[in-house]
Design an enzyme around this catalytic site. Sequence first.
Site, short mmCIF file in Angstrom:
data_model
loop_
_atom_site.label_atom_id
_atom_site.label_comp_id
_atom_site.label_asym_id
_atom_site.label_seq_id
_atom_site.Cartn_x
_atom_site.Cartn_y
_atom_site.Cartn_z
N HIS A 48 0.85 -1.20 0.00
CA HIS A 48 0.00 0.00 0.00
C HIS A 48 0.88 1.25 0.00
CE1 HIS A 48 -3.63 -2.12 1.85
NE2 HIS A 48 -2.67 -2.92 2.27
N GLU A 130 2.33 -0.68 4.50
CA GLU A 130 2.11 0.67 3.98
C GLU A 130 3.45 1.35 3.76
OE1 GLU A 130 -0.77 2.19 3.35
OE2 GLU A 130 -2.32 1.16 4.54
N HIS A 166 -2.49 -3.00 -3.42
CA HIS A 166 -3.85 -2.83 -2.93
C HIS A 166 -4.80 -2.58 -4.11
CE1 HIS A 166 -6.61 -0.81 0.29
NE2 HIS A 166 -7.02 -2.00 -0.04
N ASP A 176 -3.59 2.61 -4.80
CA ASP A 176 -2.24 2.54 -4.21
C ASP A 176 -1.62 1.16 -4.40
OD1 ASP A 176 -4.30 1.70 -2.22
OD2 ASP A 176 -2.59 1.42 -0.87
ZN LIG Z 1 -4.07 0.65 0.53
#
Ligand SMILES: [Zn+2]
Length: 202
Positions: A48, A130, A166, A176
């Site tokens: 992400h 992330e 993602h 993303d």
């Molecule tokens: Zn995401």
Amino acid sequence: MLGLTPGSQQQPTWEIDDAGWCAGARRSESANCDARPPDARAELLVVHSISLPPGEFGGDSIERLFSNSLDFSVHPGFAELRGLRVSSHFLIRRDGALVQFVSCDARAWHAGVSEFEGRVACNDFSIGIELEGTDRDPFADAQYASLVRITRALYARYPLTAVAAHSEIAPSRKTDPGPGFLWSRFLDECALPLRRARNTAN
Ligand SMILES: [Zn+2]
């Protein structure tokens, strides 16, 4: 040669402990998680990107979002986040610093409504990472180095077989990590038998 960069060869190996935590990460525990289904194993790595406020780096807003302590009134970009209960297993900051929110043994709430190769509810069987960044801009060298290190640590501990964006598991909702993320660089530097999702273009 495994295609590792000189920098990553010099860095000590990260390891995941028996409880699913990485000693190389700063721990910032999130309550936004629960148990994986009994038969679910961490097989998929989901990449992400996130920045809060959008497009701004640094600060503590991402950690606040994942700990349900973000003040939604301080920035207009936060309004759409109100009421969300989300988390990821890891965040990699622009300088490569690794933050862990949820044990990899547990289910973090990062993917939402999602599907990977016909299997829905990707949170059940994935680990979410992330990268601090946007859906358009390049990521930092230090972020690739840390992503490779944590991926190799996870691969040593979990039956990972695949990686996905993602945007590939929730294509109608998410964009993303975006075109600024270089999949070939990441996978070449990992030098692991991890496959991309089927039907992906790049
Ligand atoms: Zn995401």
